[in-house]
Design an enzyme around this catalytic site. Structure first.
Site, PDB file in Angstrom:
ATOM      1  N   HIS A   1      -3.400  -5.598   1.155  1.00  0.00           N
ATOM      2  CA  HIS A   1      -2.647  -5.838   2.391  1.00  0.00           C
ATOM      3  C   HIS A   1      -2.562  -7.335   2.718  1.00  0.00           C
ATOM      4  O   HIS A   1      -3.426  -7.867   3.433  1.00  0.00           O
ATOM      5  CB  HIS A   1      -3.334  -5.126   3.561  1.00  0.00           C
ATOM      6  CG  HIS A   1      -3.152  -3.648   3.572  1.00  0.00           C
ATOM      7  ND1 HIS A   1      -2.216  -3.018   4.370  1.00  0.00           N
ATOM      8  CD2 HIS A   1      -3.785  -2.667   2.881  1.00  0.00           C
ATOM      9  CE1 HIS A   1      -2.280  -1.707   4.174  1.00  0.00           C
ATOM     10  NE2 HIS A   1      -3.223  -1.467   3.275  1.00  0.00           N
TER      11      HIS A   1
ATOM     12  N   GLU B   1      -0.538  -8.777   4.760  1.00  0.00           N
ATOM     13  CA  GLU B   1      -0.263  -8.976   6.190  1.00  0.00           C
ATOM     14  C   GLU B   1      -1.533  -8.943   7.026  1.00  0.00           C
ATOM     15  O   GLU B   1      -1.550  -9.435   8.165  1.00  0.00           O
ATOM     16  CB  GLU B   1       0.726  -7.910   6.683  1.00  0.00           C
ATOM     17  CG  GLU B   1       0.137  -6.560   7.068  1.00  0.00           C
ATOM     18  CD  GLU B   1      -0.380  -5.712   5.909  1.00  0.00           C
ATOM     19  OE1 GLU B   1      -0.940  -4.629   6.175  1.00  0.00           O
ATOM     20  OE2 GLU B   1      -0.223  -6.124   4.752  1.00  0.00           O
TER      21      GLU B   1
ATOM     22  N   CYS C   1       0.830  -1.206   0.000  1.00  0.00           N
ATOM     23  CA  CYS C   1       0.000   0.000   0.000  1.00  0.00           C
ATOM     24  C   CYS C   1       0.866   1.258   0.000  1.00  0.00           C
ATOM     25  O   CYS C   1       1.487   1.574  -1.004  1.00  0.00           O
ATOM     26  CB  CYS C   1      -0.972  -0.045   1.182  1.00  0.00           C
ATOM     27  SG  CYS C   1      -2.346   1.120   1.040  1.00  0.00           S
TER      28      CYS C   1
END
Length: 269
Positions: free
Chosen positions: A233, A235, A104
């Site tokens: 994202h 993660e 991002c």
């Protein structure tokens, strides 16, 4: 196997460093240190002590001057106490064979620094940018991604489709010209594309493509395949219960799989 030591950058508005470090450890990294950029510039930490750099998401400098633009200028002009440009550390880090993941805001930083897409091996020369979503608003939703099997990207090896969250206001790829856009496609530097949830094929349809990025680009790699930048994202999907439909048994491949790809590459090389 070589140890994997991850450096997770933080500071100046980054806000996803904790989950990024956690995801790196869950993906098999031997260590994952959260490091402030200011400590790199002060010479308290050396990039040479690591082989995996993660530039997490956030709102660097409040996205003033455009997403990650101020941070890119900081990288280009900061020096260590001995007067050495901090960018030299970055260049040596990459040339050492390390892997780099920009998520991002971190993707925006790598693009503004010119580390991606590096067509024709022109590293640290800006070739594309990222600008406002076509919807003209911040998008916060889960998206389906198609993995390019022909990409050299080490992070995506063995993967096919992913379903992970996005949250951004400036995620649309802007190439310097149409010829460059064609090169991204012909050189297989488009590692990830927004996909239709039914067909699994790349799409320009909103909201499946949340920002209007041409060629449905969600993530780019470089010619070496050791750098990946993406707007979604990974993660944030590090456990099955992160998925909004996990109670119905839905979910699929964890976003963690992308980070595991980087770890696996380092351990093998």
């Amino acid at each position: 196997m070589a140890p994997v030591n991850a450096l997770v950058l933080t500071g100046y508005g980054t806000n996803c460093e904790q989950e990024s470090a956690y995801a790196a450890r869950q993906a098999g990294a031997d260590s994952a240190d959260i490091v402030f950029f200011s400590d790199l510039a002060a010479g308290k930490v050396r990039m040479a002590d690591y082989n995996f750099l993660i530039c997490p998401g956030g709102f660097l400098d409040g996205d003033d001057l455009g997403a990650a633009q101020a941070a890119a200028l900081r990288w280009r002009h900061a020096t260590t106490p001995d007067g050495r440009p901090i960018l030299d550390q970055f260049k040596e880090f990459f040339e050492s064979g390390a892997v780099i993941l920009g998520i991002c805001n971190g993707f925006q930083l790598l693009v503004k620094l010119g580390l991606l897409p590096a067509v024709d091996g022109k590293y640290f020369e800006r070739q594309v940018s990222l600008s406002y979503n076509d919807s003209a608003r911040f998008e916060d939703r889960w998206v389906h991604l198609k993995v390019n099997p022909n990409s050299p990207c080490v992070f995506t090896k063995g993967l096919d489709r992913l379903h992970i969250p996005i949250r951004h206001g400036e995620g649309k790829i802007i190439p310097k010209d149409e010829a460059l856009l064609e090169r991204l496609q012909s050189d297989n530097l488009i590692a990830l594309q927004y996909a239709d949830p039914e067909s699994g094929e790349p799409t320009m349809e909103y909201p499946f493509n949340p920002n209007g990025s041409p060629l449905a680009i969600a993530g780019l790699t470089d010619p070496s395949g050791r750098v990946l930048g993406l707007m979604p994202h990974p993660e944030a999907y590090n456990h099955p219960t992160n998925h909004p439909a996990w109670t119905r048994g839905e979910g699929g491949t964890l976003g963690l799989a992308l980070i595991e790809g980087g770890v696996r590459h380092l351990k093998r090389n």
